[in-house]
Each structure stands twice: as C-alpha cells, then as structure tokens.
Scaffold this active site. Structure first.
Site, PDB file in Angstrom:
ATOM      1  N   ASP A 296       0.888  -1.302  -0.114  1.00 48.50           N
ATOM      2  CA  ASP A 296      -0.186   0.036   0.126  1.00 48.50           C
ATOM      3  C   ASP A 296       0.815   1.052  -0.343  1.00 48.50           C
ATOM      4  O   ASP A 296       2.255   1.054  -0.126  1.00 48.50           O
ATOM      5  CB  ASP A 296      -1.030  -0.074   1.155  1.00 48.50           C
ATOM      6  CG  ASP A 296      -2.658   0.602   0.929  1.00 48.50           C
ATOM      7  OD1 ASP A 296      -3.490   0.759   1.630  1.00 48.50           O
ATOM      8  OD2 ASP A 296      -2.283   1.802  -0.367  1.00 48.50           O
TER       9      ASP A 296
HETATM   10  C1  GLC Z   1      -4.289   4.475  -0.095  1.00 49.05           C
HETATM   11  C2  GLC Z   1      -5.017   3.032   0.304  1.00 49.05           C
HETATM   12  C3  GLC Z   1      -5.873   1.923  -0.736  1.00 49.05           C
HETATM   13  C4  GLC Z   1      -5.044   2.267  -1.988  1.00 49.05           C
HETATM   14  C5  GLC Z   1      -4.244   2.955  -2.360  1.00 49.05           C
HETATM   15  C6  GLC Z   1      -3.843   3.333  -4.134  1.00 49.05           C
HETATM   16  O1  GLC Z   1      -3.442   4.933   1.040  1.00 49.05           O
HETATM   17  O2  GLC Z   1      -5.092   2.621   0.872  1.00 49.05           O
HETATM   18  O3  GLC Z   1      -6.482   1.017  -0.506  1.00 49.05           O
HETATM   19  O4  GLC Z   1      -5.505   1.487  -2.994  1.00 49.05           O
HETATM   20  O5  GLC Z   1      -3.493   3.829  -1.266  1.00 49.05           O
HETATM   21  O6  GLC Z   1      -4.273   5.025  -3.792  1.00 49.05           O
END
Ligand code: GLC
Length: 749
Positions: A296
C-alpha cells in the site's frame, strides 16, 4: 538486361525494407517477438537482457500527480520512465495521457518494456455505482460482477490496465471509515462479493482489452483495527484470522485475482508489509499465489514508524523477504535494493522472481503485443457514461436501498401529491452522491434526490425545497424556512447523513450520530406533524435511534452514485419495490461497537438477569440486525424441513422452506440460511450464515426455497488451524434476517 535486373532487384529490396520498417514492431513488441513462444519463455528471455537497475525499475510504482487541470507527471518520474526505472504508474488515466506516458517508456527506455497503469476503480470509473457497502446491501453478487465489469470497460477505455479493487476486508466496526468500501461484517457475504467482483474486473481473459487486472486488498485483517481507528494495531488469534478475515482473500485468489495489496496495519506485532506469516506461509506456501503483491502507499518506510525496521534498508529487506514484489510510491526499492543485492543480503534471484510475476501479467494483458491497446480515444468517448452504463448504475442503486421502517405504509408515496417538501443538505447535493473513492466520477453527472423527484413527478406537484442546514456545523439559521415548507406540505422528504469523505480512508468516527445539527433539524420537521420520510445518505451504520422511534418511514440509501436521485425517486414513488438487506448490524449506541451478529455466546449470554453479558444503559439488541430490510409487500416463512435429522460429515443435507408473498405487490426477498454449532473444540458463533437466495414473488405466490449443505459447511478451523467437522448438535436457521428466523436441529455423527 543485367542493368534492368539489378534495378528490379534493388527495387524489390527497397520495397521489402520499407515494408519491414513499416511493419516493424515497437521495441516492446520486438522484445516479445524475439522471445519466442510461451509467456514464461518470453519473460525469461527478457529478464536475461535486463540490468539489475531495470529489474528494480519493474518493482517500482509511482503516482501521477492528479491536479484540477488533469493528470500531470513529476519531472523526476518522467526521467525514471525514460530510463526504464519505473514499471508502473497509478493515478494516470485518459487515452491520450496514458498513450503519451506509454510512448515514453516504449520508445525511450532501452528495452521498451510497457508501463502498467493502475488506479482505484472501486465502484465505477466515470459512471459511479453505489459504494461497495451499498452494493453488498443488494445481496446480488452477480449484479456486483456486472457493476465491476462496467467499471472495467470504462477504465480500460481510458487507458487503465489495473484496479486496486476489490477491497475484501471484513468490517465489523462502523467507526472505521473503510467499512464503506467493504461487503460488511459477514465472511460469507464478503466471499460471494469478492469472487464476483474479481470476475467482473478480470473477465475470462486478461488479454481482452475490456478487462483489467484486479487487486485483493488489504492483506490482511485491516478491518480489525483496534477502536475502528484507521491504521491502528491489529492483534488476534490466527484462528480468528483464518475463520473470519482470510476467506474473502482466498475466494478472490480462487477467482483468479492477479494481485494482492499489503495492509497498513501490523498483524500480531509485525507490519503486514513485512509479514512472512501472511505473505510467505499463507499466500505463497499454503495458497500458492502466483501473481504479484504491491505494497500500500509508502507502507515499506512506514515499517520504521511501526518500530519494526531500524531504517530504510532494513525495511526494504523485510519487504523483499516477505515476497512483496512492488513498492508503491516510496521509491525505496530503487534506492536500497542495488546495495542489498551487492551485499548479498537480497539475492538477484529474489529480484528476478518478483520481476517475473510482474512481466508475466504485462504479457497476459497483451501489453507487449500492443502497448497502446488500452489507450483508445474513440473507445473512451463511446464508453464513458454511456446510456447502458447509467442504466445499470440506476438498477444497482435501486437494489442497494434498504427500507428500514415504513409505519402505516406511508411509502410508496402517491404521484398525485399536491404539496411536497424536500428538505436537507443532501437533498440537492451532487457531490456527496459520489461517495468515497469515486475515481474519475464527476459530480456534475449526478442526479440528486430533488432532481430525481422533480423528473418523476413532472410539473403537477408543488415541490418546496429547503436545505434546512449544512451537513456539519452548528448553524440553525435555515431551520425556520424548512419548518415552514414542511408545515404547508402533505409529506416532508428529509435527506440527511454524512459527507462522502466522512467514510473511506482516514475517516474513522468516534460517534455514529448524524453530524452537525441535522438531528435537531429532523426533530423540528417532525414536530410540525407533517409525515416525514427520512432518506439517509451515509457510508457506515449510524445510531439513528431517535428517528427509529419517531419517524414513520426510513430509507437507507448509502451513497448511490451517478443515478442515485433517479433510483431513490423510483423507490419513493413505488416504481420499484425496495429489496435491500443490511450487510452490517446497526447498533443503538456507539458503545455497543464492535457489534456483529456472528458473535460468541459467552458463558453468561445476555438475559434480563444482572450477571449476564450486557450493557446496563442501553437496550441490548441491535437497532437493526444483519440481513434486515423491509419491502412494500410482506413475506411469510413456514415449513422448514431437513432431508435428514442426523448426518455424517460426508453426507449432504437438503433444507427446504416455504416462502409466501402475503402482500399486494411483487417483491424480492433474500432468504438467509444460518447454522450454529452448539459445542466444539473451539467455541462457535451463535449464528454463521452459510447461504442465501434472492427470490422474486408475485402477490400471493408461495415458493419452496431449497438449500444443500455439505460437511464442509459445518467445518471450522480448530486450535491447530486444521479445518475440521466435529460431531455434535447443530441448529439450522432460515429467515428474513439474522434475528427473525425459523429453526430446527441437526445431529452430526
Ligand atoms: C491508499 C489505500 C489503498 C489504495 C492506495 C492507492 O492509501 O489504502 O486502498 O489502493 O492507497 O491509492
């Protein structure tokens, strides 16, 4: 003669050469063509050509910088793309823009490896569907597949290859804002929606340019953050992890999901992004996952803040040793891996293994054959916000609405109504309909509740719209005009709830009340004596206990997206009969949370006796139970029968129940099947859903609904994490929600 021949031959050569030039593939295609048959052979051949830096580039994902003037790319990222040192970009979309970035990668980098474009296409791309929690309230996984399929078609037409969805985190705590992105509190309902959403996004064949790669996220147990506070600690028995939080991920994997995403939280003392238990023991060894894992957002360096890594180098080493393949946004794989490989702390084979997983999926998407196949402006124009997509969005929105109360059948309203008040800060609000994670959704496309009502009623009815208050804030300045409008109306439709971004990521709430002064507004409108229909817009269960006691009709509409206003008007005026059921328990007070139906019995289950498990200051029951939802008609259950009263683990059990539509109009009902294991080596929940069927019945029609259970349906993870079926007494429940059920007994020998 010779001269003429020579001229002819050279002319032929020239033509052939020009033809070859014209037909010569891009560098990426060249690489593919040279690699010969079979994706693995091509991947290996390409890998042999790559420098360590280029390999690490494939493990690196950076964001485009989305701005109000459209996506932009930071100069340093452009440089990395040109040098082949980043293999994927997210938050970049649009046929033209993705084509431009792709051209840089394919034509400027040494090997021309195409970029992978990812984005959070969670509930629609440009046509926005109901938030996932709302879609789960439809209890129609096939409809969710169609919704994901449409989102994929639109996203693919806009140059995207990969979505960071479905989020499959079981969510039992409504204080946690990301419950809005989930399929609620029940593992089985989450399993059904996880597998269908993956199938919707990925289709049968990733090479189909209308399908995109999906992501099962966030691995794992992110929904169990203590206190419902986002990013907070997660600590539980492995038995609970396997029983409650893993099943939807395994369902996504079995449905063929191409990628997983790490969770921000720690799991039992180790940040998920560095967890060998989660990503080696479970995902790779036990489940044999062959796709790639992406972190993430900057979750690698966050392991330092977690207190699990002394510094960036150690954090990178942890992530690589946990088989985490791609680094989202931190740039630390680029920065630290060369040295770790040079020092032998990470082997080049480990790097190659991750690169292979990523390149294989780029081949499967067909990007080496044609890196521009998704960046098609004509297709984009035709696909985005098409009538077909809006029509499906309206259908999904209707199916997602839950009728919570309808005293004296106030609903549906008559179209002949002469004076109607429409009140509330969400009644004519296009923005909030989008919900959280609304991708390329444009609020200007959205149909508000007021607009939906106006179009439904035409010009006959006098509609008095008053905002009445803001969503948050303390001002009651607009109350009086709203009260006046209600006083002169036959009915007042009051649309209240949350802002879209009060749920979703980083949006935990310590209370579950209506924000601002909306509760006071509702009470003042109620005090006029005009019958009130309360339309809720929210991303989580709210403690609307007062409304439940005083307001005659309550509709839970969540955030329904582009067609929300039309769908709500369809239901308010009876063109559609609501059929939604709650995928989450609604508590009476936030103090009851976490409050979910499939809880343990404890040694002192709640009774009116003092020394039992309960609160002394609230009624000890849900405001609305899991699976609850009313209809404009009514259903009667009877004749619950089992094909056998005793069974062995390898037998099948057939269950029948008679369901009758006892009302005056057609309606859909979700018939739910639960079990209970009364005694086992690990204590079991008082109910566990094992099946459901959504059926449609005409007025007066009775239908026999049948289910078949096998031994597997009675199994659970024991203390040794083995899936077992233990002999003993069980209960079987069938009904209209987790509370109102018929029951019978079964003995497993
Ligand atoms: C965010 C979220 C994740 C998302 C990623 C890209 O922090 O936790 O669910 O897909 O970043 O935006």
């Amino acid at each position: 003669m010779i001269t003429i021949n020579k001229i002819l031959i050279s002319a032929v050569h020239t033509v052939l050469f020009l033809l070859l030039l014209l037909l010569s593939p891009s560098r990426g295609q060249q690489v593919a063509a040279e690699a010969g048959p079979g994706i693995d052979a091509r991947v290996d051949s390409l890998l042999d050509r790559m420098t360590l830096e280029e390999k690490i580039g494939q493990l690196t994902l950076f964001t485009s910088d989305l701005t109000t003037t459209g996506p932009t790319m930071r100069d340093d990222y452009r440089k990395l793309i040109n040098e082949g040192r980043t293999g994927a970009i997210f938050n970049a979309y649009g046929a033209d823009y993705t084509r431009k970035l792709q051209k840089m990668a394919v034509e400027n980098s040494r090997l021309g490896i195409p970029l992978l474009f990812g984005y959070d296409v969670i509930h629609g791309f440009r046509t926005i569907f109901p938030i996932p929690l709302a879609e789960a309230a439809s209890w129609d996984p096939d409809l969710a597949r169609r919704s994901a399929q449409t989102a994929a078609r639109e996203a693919a037409a806009a140059g995207l290859h990969w979505t960071f969805a479905p989020m499959v985190d079981v969510s039992r705590d409504p204080r946690w804002g990301r419950i809005a992105e989930s399929a609620g509190e029940d593992p089985y309902l989450n399993v059904r929606f996880a597998e269908e959403r993956v199938r919707g996004f990925q289709g049968e064949d990733l090479e189909n340019p209308e399908t995109i790669l999906a992501t099962a996220k966030h691995f794992a147990a992110y929904g169990a953050a203590e206190g419902g506070r986002d990013y907070n600690t997660v600590n539980m028995s492995n038995q609970r992890l396997w029983e409650v939080y893993l099943p939807p991920f395994k369902a996504a994997l079995d449905a063929g999901v191409g990628t997983f995403m790490t969770a921000f939280n720690e799991y039992n003392g180790v940040p998920a992004t560095g967890s060998q238990y989660l990503f080696n023991t479970i995902l790779r060894d036990a489940w044999n996952f062959e796709g790639f894992v992406v972190t993430d957002y900057t979750s690698i360096p966050e392991m330092i803040a977690h207190g699990a890594a002394a510094g960036e180098t150690a954090a990178v080493e942890m992530a690589m040793n946990a088989n985490v393949d791609m680094d989202m946004q931190s740039g630390l794989y680029l920065k630290e891996l060369p040295r770790l490989v040079e020092e032998g702390r990470i082997s080049e084979e480990q790097v190659d293994r991750s690169v292979r997983r990523i390149l294989r999926l780029k081949y499967e998407l067909g990007l080496f054959q044609d890196p521009y196949r998704y960046s098609d402006a004509d297709r984009e124009d035709k696909e985005l916000l098409s009538a077909r997509n809006r029509e499906l969005a309206r259908k999904v929105a209707r199916e997602s609405v839950v009728l919570l109360k309808n005293e004296n059948n106030l609903l549906p309203l008559s179209r002949d109504i002469s004076e109607l008040a429409v009140i509330g800060p969400l009644a004519d609000n296009q923005q909030e309909l989008l919900g959280s994670w609304s991708a390329a959704g444009d609020a200007d496309d959205n149909v508000t509740v007021l607009e939906g009502i106006r179009q439904k009623l035409g010009g006959e009815t006098a509609i008095h719209y008053r905002r009445g208050s803001d969503i948050t804030g303390t001002s009651a300045d607009q109350f009086d005009e709203a009260v006046q409008a209600a006083e002169q109306a036959e009915v007042a439709i009051v649309v209240l709830g949350e802002e879209a971004l009060m749920s979703g990521e980083a949006a935990s709430r310590a209370t579950l009340d209506l924000p601002g002064v909306q509760q006071e507004l509702l009470e003042q409108i109620h005090a006029t004596g005009t019958p009130v229909v309360f339309v809720m817009m929210n991303g989580r269960p709210l403690t609307i206990t007062w409304a439940d006691q005083h307001i005659p009709a309550i509709l839970e509409t969540w955030f329904l997206g582009t067609e929300g206003g039309h769908a709500i008007a369809d239901i308010l005026f009876g063109d559609d009969n609501p059929s939604g059921k709650l995928p989450v328990t609604f508590p009476r007070a936030v103090g009851q949370v976490p409050y979910y139906y499939n809880h343990k019995n404890t040694g002192r289950p709640m009774t009116d006796q003092k020394y039992t498990s309960k609160y002394i200051d609230v009624e000890n029951s849900p405001l609305y139970p899991f699976g609850y939802g009313l209809s404009y008609t009514s259903f009667d259950y009877g004749g619950l029968q089992l094909s056998r009263q005793t069974m062995r683990p390898d037998d099948s059990l057939h269950i029948r129940v008679e369901v009758e539509n006892t009302g005056k109009r057609e309606g859909e009902e979700v018939v739910q099947l639960y079990i209970r294991d009364l005694s086992a080596s690990v204590t079991r929940p008082i109910k566990e859903m094992r099946a459901f069927q959504k059926i449609k019945l005409q007025p007066g029609q009775e239908k026999t609904v049948s289910f078949t259970l096998t031994g597997e349906d009675f199994s659970f993870y024991n203390q040794e994490l083995k899936k077992v079926v233990e002999p003993g007494r069980f209960k079987i429940f069938v009904g209209t929600n987790a509370r109102d059920v018929l029951e019978t007994e079964l003995l497993i020998q």
